[in-house]
Design an enzyme around this catalytic site. Sequence first.
Site, PDB file in Angstrom:
ATOM      1  N   ASN A   5       0.801  -1.236   0.000  1.00  0.00           N
ATOM      2  CA  ASN A   5       0.000   0.000   0.000  1.00  0.00           C
ATOM      3  C   ASN A   5       0.832   1.284   0.000  1.00  0.00           C
ATOM      4  O   ASN A   5       0.469   2.261  -0.645  1.00  0.00           O
ATOM      5  CB  ASN A   5      -1.028  -0.011   1.139  1.00  0.00           C
ATOM      6  N   GLU A  25       4.164  -4.916  12.337  1.00  0.00           N
ATOM      7  CA  GLU A  25       3.163  -3.854  12.137  1.00  0.00           C
ATOM      8  C   GLU A  25       2.057  -4.458  11.291  1.00  0.00           C
ATOM      9  O   GLU A  25       2.231  -4.673  10.092  1.00  0.00           O
ATOM     10  CB  GLU A  25       3.788  -2.642  11.430  1.00  0.00           C
ATOM     11  N   CYS A  74      -3.283   0.944   6.835  1.00  0.00           N
ATOM     12  CA  CYS A  74      -3.582   0.190   8.048  1.00  0.00           C
ATOM     13  C   CYS A  74      -4.372   1.014   9.044  1.00  0.00           C
ATOM     14  O   CYS A  74      -5.296   0.517   9.674  1.00  0.00           O
ATOM     15  CB  CYS A  74      -2.279  -0.280   8.672  1.00  0.00           C
ATOM     16  N   GLU A 106       7.562   1.470  15.643  1.00  0.00           N
ATOM     17  CA  GLU A 106       8.405   2.082  14.622  1.00  0.00           C
ATOM     18  C   GLU A 106       8.387   3.591  14.838  1.00  0.00           C
ATOM     19  O   GLU A 106       7.435   4.138  15.395  1.00  0.00           O
ATOM     20  CB  GLU A 106       7.907   1.728  13.213  1.00  0.00           C
TER      21      GLU A 106
HETATM   22  P1  NAD Z   1       0.625  -9.614   3.447  1.00  0.00           P
HETATM   23  O1  NAD Z   1       0.789 -10.079   4.856  1.00  0.00           O
HETATM   24  O2  NAD Z   1      -0.092 -10.479   2.498  1.00  0.00           O
HETATM   25  O3  NAD Z   1       2.071  -9.367   2.791  1.00  0.00           O
HETATM   26  C1  NAD Z   1       3.001  -8.446   3.317  1.00  0.00           C
HETATM   27  C2  NAD Z   1       4.406  -8.876   2.917  1.00  0.00           C
HETATM   28  O4  NAD Z   1       4.723 -10.094   3.568  1.00  0.00           O
HETATM   29  C3  NAD Z   1       4.574  -9.180   1.429  1.00  0.00           C
HETATM   30  O5  NAD Z   1       5.875  -8.783   1.055  1.00  0.00           O
HETATM   31  C4  NAD Z   1       4.416 -10.680   1.361  1.00  0.00           C
HETATM   32  O6  NAD Z   1       5.026 -11.253   0.243  1.00  0.00           O
HETATM   33  C5  NAD Z   1       5.070 -11.109   2.658  1.00  0.00           C
HETATM   34  N1  NAD Z   1       4.575 -12.347   3.245  1.00  0.00           N
HETATM   35  C6  NAD Z   1       3.319 -12.852   3.189  1.00  0.00           C
HETATM   36  N2  NAD Z   1       3.225 -13.971   3.920  1.00  0.00           N
HETATM   37  C7  NAD Z   1       4.439 -14.161   4.496  1.00  0.00           C
HETATM   38  C8  NAD Z   1       4.985 -15.142   5.374  1.00  0.00           C
HETATM   39  N3  NAD Z   1       4.248 -16.152   5.820  1.00  0.00           N
HETATM   40  N4  NAD Z   1       6.276 -15.030   5.769  1.00  0.00           N
HETATM   41  C9  NAD Z   1       7.033 -14.005   5.341  1.00  0.00           C
HETATM   42  N5  NAD Z   1       6.584 -13.044   4.487  1.00  0.00           N
HETATM   43  C10 NAD Z   1       5.300 -13.127   4.066  1.00  0.00           C
HETATM   44  O7  NAD Z   1      -0.017  -8.169   3.523  1.00  0.00           O
HETATM   45  P2  NAD Z   1      -0.428  -7.218   2.295  1.00  0.00           P
HETATM   46  O8  NAD Z   1      -1.708  -7.706   1.723  1.00  0.00           O
HETATM   47  O9  NAD Z   1       0.734  -7.013   1.404  1.00  0.00           O
HETATM   48  O10 NAD Z   1      -0.668  -5.821   3.045  1.00  0.00           O
HETATM   49  C11 NAD Z   1      -1.866  -5.438   3.595  1.00  0.00           C
HETATM   50  C12 NAD Z   1      -1.816  -5.618   5.106  1.00  0.00           C
HETATM   51  O11 NAD Z   1      -0.736  -4.862   5.651  1.00  0.00           O
HETATM   52  C13 NAD Z   1      -3.063  -5.103   5.789  1.00  0.00           C
HETATM   53  O12 NAD Z   1      -3.471  -6.020   6.779  1.00  0.00           O
HETATM   54  C14 NAD Z   1      -2.588  -3.806   6.443  1.00  0.00           C
HETATM   55  O13 NAD Z   1      -3.335  -3.411   7.555  1.00  0.00           O
HETATM   56  C15 NAD Z   1      -1.192  -4.148   6.809  1.00  0.00           C
HETATM   57  N6  NAD Z   1      -0.404  -2.936   7.022  1.00  0.00           N
HETATM   58  C16 NAD Z   1      -0.035  -2.615   8.309  1.00  0.00           C
HETATM   59  C17 NAD Z   1       0.677  -1.429   8.553  1.00  0.00           C
HETATM   60  C18 NAD Z   1       1.088  -1.035   9.950  1.00  0.00           C
HETATM   61  O14 NAD Z   1       1.930  -0.153  10.088  1.00  0.00           O
HETATM   62  N7  NAD Z   1       0.526  -1.623  10.988  1.00  0.00           N
HETATM   63  C19 NAD Z   1       1.007  -0.606   7.475  1.00  0.00           C
HETATM   64  C20 NAD Z   1       0.592  -0.959   6.196  1.00  0.00           C
HETATM   65  C21 NAD Z   1      -0.101  -2.138   5.978  1.00  0.00           C
END
Ligand code: NAD
Length: 471
Positions: A146, A242, A276, A451
């Site tokens: 995002n 996060e 998020c 962070e």
């Molecule tokens: P996601 O968990 O599908 O993927 C995030 C990253 O992790 C990607 O690079 C993915 O390839 C990798 N990944 C996925 N599964 C993994 C595993 N088992 N082990 C290691 N790496 C893995 O999330 P997304 O769909 O890319 O992002 C959206 C999510 O991110 C939403 O839930 C959003 O709330 C969250 N988010 C949180 C914050 C925060 O600061 N709290 C900020 C932005 C987004």
Amino acid sequence: MRTVAIADIITRFATSAPKTYPVIDPVTGEEFARAPECGADQLDTIMAEANASFRKWSIDESVRRALMLEFAEAIDSARGELAALVAKETGKPLFLAETEPDSCAAWLRYYAGMDLPQTRVPDGQGSYVELLRKPLGVVAAITPWNFPLVLALWKIAPALRAGNTVVLKPSPFTPLSSLYLGEIANRVLPAGVLTVVSGGDELGQRMTTHPTPRKVSFTGSVVGGKSVAAAAGADLKRVTLELGGNDAVIVLDDADVPAIVPAIAAAAFLNSGQACALPKRVFVPRTLYAEALDAFVAAAQTMQKGMTPSEDRTFGPLSTRPQFDRVLNLLDDALAAGAVCATGGGSTRDSKGYFVEPTILTNATDELPIVAEEQFGPVLPILAYDHLDDAIQRANNTRYGLAASVWGKDLDQAVAVASQLEAGTVWINNHAAYAMNVPFGGVKWSGIGLENGVDGLLAYTDQQGIYVPQS
Ligand code: NAD
């Protein structure tokens, strides 16, 4: 000029690796680039380089500070290309994409200027203990789609400042801007200090189970975060997680509805609702409900005009096909259960791209998945409440605990309500405002660790206590 610069970069990535995978344009739903897929052997080599580089990088903090400032300058110089890549791969409007390289440079400068805390405490026997902060080694940084660059620099800047080296894996949906960031880093930083690898979730898993990194810093979904925590736990790697959020907004009964609703709506629909910590559920006193609903509808309709595939759009599509499908499925289920679109609901499901109109939902109940789960899209349920205590209880009735906001004129009352909310951050008369010096992180399932600010730096260190005897 802008197109040529991106075209060259995109072509280079497509031809730089033996194995590549497609990158999709969310505006059209079609492939527009290919990204290198990092294999297991290549990852081993990269981890070994990062480990070797750590020995030198960790020695001299004045060198690190100077090179971080040079890196910031280089990002400033590449602002146009970085922003254009972010806009292309995420679909977000260019003005929003341009904030990403700017934030990256700002974060690098902020941490380059920060001192690592060094404290001295009495040892109880007339002498003292020197408490030092030491870097951890190689950091595996894993980011979502995002805000690909901003979220990467929230990790990279403090990790490098503390003396660690970093291997970054962006989301497979948005690898290009991060890969280009890696190229820029390679022009300025010693080899192995920051390396960007691209690939799918399995590459992330390989990084978290790899023996070299001593820390995994992960931003992404709760499901991904739990998997990372389990893998990191097996090797006692440090973690920062996060994760997702389902932010509640509580409007108090003294709120100035015409003044606050446009601000809540602007936050809720930022980046098409894909962040998020954005308003996801709005609790409004029943006495103000009709007025507030009208104001939300007006605000959403203004934004709907900016939803266009043209490059000057002000409202973008969802960034990925799975996210598009998820939001539409949640919306379909909500409508089938009796919820009503007060405005919006339109999408490109029968045409091209992943656009969903800014949508205001009424008649929704708390139990509907679109309210109870993190929908991460441009659909905002407006929920009525009769008693404030009830609104607070409903806001807290979730596994998430990332952020929330309270809106009203009486600031004492707003603070009192905020302090009862189970969230890592609560804004008053604002939402989604971040500052580099303010630690950010979730409670409950929304994360572990912080962070930004000094805490964000300490998260990339271990403490060493040196007992110094009396001389
Ligand atoms: P996601 O968990 O599908 O993927 C995030 C990253 O992790 C990607 O690079 C993915 O390839 C990798 N990944 C996925 N599964 C993994 C595993 N088992 N082990 C290691 N790496 C893995 O999330 P997304 O769909 O890319 O992002 C959206 C999510 O991110 C939403 O839930 C959003 O709330 C969250 N988010 C949180 C914050 C925060 O600061 N709290 C900020 C932005 C987004």
